[in-house]
Design a protein around this motif. Structure first.
Motif, PDB file in Angstrom:
ATOM      1  N   PRO A 138     -38.075 105.150  34.547  1.00  0.00           N
ATOM      2  CA  PRO A 138     -37.683 105.311  33.141  1.00  0.00           C
ATOM      3  C   PRO A 138     -36.895 106.582  32.851  1.00  0.00           C
ATOM      4  O   PRO A 138     -36.130 106.623  31.872  1.00  0.00           O
ATOM      5  CB  PRO A 138     -39.031 105.320  32.401  1.00  0.00           C
ATOM      6  N   ALA A 139     -37.072 107.635  33.648  1.00  0.00           N
ATOM      7  CA  ALA A 139     -36.346 108.881  33.395  1.00  0.00           C
ATOM      8  C   ALA A 139     -34.839 108.655  33.429  1.00  0.00           C
ATOM      9  O   ALA A 139     -34.084 109.279  32.670  1.00  0.00           O
ATOM     10  CB  ALA A 139     -36.747 109.943  34.421  1.00  0.00           C
ATOM     11  N   ALA A 140     -34.380 107.768  34.298  1.00  0.00           N
ATOM     12  CA  ALA A 140     -32.950 107.477  34.380  1.00  0.00           C
ATOM     13  C   ALA A 140     -32.468 106.720  33.145  1.00  0.00           C
ATOM     14  O   ALA A 140     -31.374 106.976  32.632  1.00  0.00           O
ATOM     15  CB  ALA A 140     -32.649 106.671  35.639  1.00  0.00           C
ATOM     16  N   ALA A 141     -33.277 105.790  32.656  1.00  0.00           N
ATOM     17  CA  ALA A 141     -32.918 105.054  31.435  1.00  0.00           C
ATOM     18  C   ALA A 141     -32.878 105.994  30.238  1.00  0.00           C
ATOM     19  O   ALA A 141     -31.989 105.897  29.373  1.00  0.00           O
ATOM     20  CB  ALA A 141     -33.918 103.928  31.196  1.00  0.00           C
ATOM     21  N   GLU A 142     -33.846 106.895  30.176  1.00  0.00           N
ATOM     22  CA  GLU A 142     -33.872 107.890  29.093  1.00  0.00           C
ATOM     23  C   GLU A 142     -32.580 108.709  29.101  1.00  0.00           C
ATOM     24  O   GLU A 142     -31.961 108.949  28.050  1.00  0.00           O
ATOM     25  CB  GLU A 142     -35.084 108.800  29.260  1.00  0.00           C
ATOM     26  N   LEU A 143     -32.155 109.130  30.288  1.00  0.00           N
ATOM     27  CA  LEU A 143     -30.932 109.918  30.409  1.00  0.00           C
ATOM     28  C   LEU A 143     -29.702 109.113  29.995  1.00  0.00           C
ATOM     29  O   LEU A 143     -28.800 109.635  29.331  1.00  0.00           O
ATOM     30  CB  LEU A 143     -30.776 110.404  31.846  1.00  0.00           C
ATOM     31  N   LEU A 144     -29.644 107.839  30.362  1.00  0.00           N
ATOM     32  CA  LEU A 144     -28.495 107.008  29.989  1.00  0.00           C
ATOM     33  C   LEU A 144     -28.366 106.890  28.473  1.00  0.00           C
ATOM     34  O   LEU A 144     -27.280 107.044  27.911  1.00  0.00           O
ATOM     35  CB  LEU A 144     -28.633 105.616  30.617  1.00  0.00           C
ATOM     36  N   ILE A 145     -29.478 106.607  27.803  1.00  0.00           N
ATOM     37  CA  ILE A 145     -29.418 106.444  26.347  1.00  0.00           C
ATOM     38  C   ILE A 145     -29.104 107.776  25.672  1.00  0.00           C
ATOM     39  O   ILE A 145     -28.340 107.833  24.695  1.00  0.00           O
ATOM     40  CB  ILE A 145     -30.732 105.841  25.827  1.00  0.00           C
TER      41      ILE A 145
END
Length: 301
Positions: A205-212
């Motif tokens: 999820p950390a990568a998704a958080e960064l994308l958004i």
């Protein structure tokens, strides 16, 4: 080429839009850590949205390479998870509208699909297209997630620095869409989150958080990520525990930490990195992507 308009069906009661942002989140290519999928799900679950256009996947998808799941119960087929590729109208926390192209990456008719998306971009007055991606990298989970930015015009990149000079990787519809938009004079950019290569097959999820957050910072959209942040913390705790229990994993993470920290010190000194501490070369990155894609294909067989 067949008429691109024949690939999609528009909904009734279409809004009048102008200057909106289009976020494209097509899954099925790399998507390390399922970051694209997590980003898409977060936007559709936490923000008001409705479908503006639906694509005909029977013309675009190779069902044999990505078989949708069905559920069998005792003596009958109980359900079928029908795939969907659609253009959604989404509203951020302040009510500002943006578009989200979400669903599986087409296997077939790439150029026709891109023409269809360009038709929709022109119809709804899209001013900027932002693509989401996530790639496996030799980075530790104990350091902040990084992101590679790319665009059709350098002015769109802001303060993002580039550390790759040239790399050849397998094509994707999302990246080709950005390329074609640039050729036709449309503004487009993309973000590729860096996922620790040893967690590429897990949910990160950390990568998704960064994308958004990257989309929000670029566009001004208000897109809170509290749910992803909480999930990222839980994953971090679990990974830390598993690494601590595995001596080989501990050595790997320690080595990546030293490499990562040396790379940052090198960049602060306007150097690529300290001797012997380079991050992967372009060839190594391309090879890593090829390996990851091969594993994805093998897992889907």
């Amino acid at each position: 080429m067949l008429d691109p308009h024949g690939l999609y069906e528009l909904a009734d009661d279409l809004p009048e839009l102008d200057g909106v942002v289009l976020v494209q989140a097509l899954t099925g290519f790399v998507d390390a850590g399922s970051a694209i999928q997590l980003s898409r799900d977060h936007l559709l679950e936490h923000f008001e949205n409705r479908v503006l256009a639906t694509f005909d996947l029977d013309q675009l998808l190779d069902y044999r390479s990505r078989r949708p799941p069905m559920v069998f119960v005792e003596d009958h087929w109980d359900s079928y998870e029908q795939p969907s590729l659609a253009l959604h109208l989404v509203k951020d926390l302040t009510g500002t509208s943006f578009l989200l192209l979400a669903g599986p990456e087409p296997d077939l008719q790439w150029e026709r699909f891109i023409r269809a998306v360009r038709e929709l971009i022109d119809r709804f007055g899209v001013s900027l297209t932002v693509g989401l991606n996530a790639i496996p990298m030799a980075v530790p989970h104990t350091r902040p997630a990084g992101v590679t930015a790319h665009a059709t015009d350098q002015r769109l990149l802001g303060e993002h620095e580039s550390w790759l000079q040239r790399v050849q990787v397998p094509a994707s519809v999302g990246n080709l869409l950005e390329f074609r938009l640039g050729e036709s004079g449309h503004d487009a950019l993309g973000y590729a989150a860096h996922v620790p290569h040893y967690l590429a097959q897990a949910t990160y999820p950390a990568a998704a958080e960064l994308l958004i957050e990257s989309v929000a910072n670029t566009t001004g959209l208000v897109l809170p990520t509290a749910a992803l942040h909480e999930a990222a913390g839980e994953v971090r705790t679990e990974v830390d525990k598993q690494v601590a229990d595995d001596e080989q994993a501990t050595r790997l993470v320690s080595s990546l930490e030293a490499q990562y920290d040396a790379f940052l010190r090198g960049r602060e000194g306007n150097l690529l990195a300290e001797p012997g501490s380079d991050l992967p070369s372009a060839d190594e990155l391309g090879a890593e992507l090829e390996r990851f894609l091969a594993e994805q294909t093998k897992d889907s067989d």
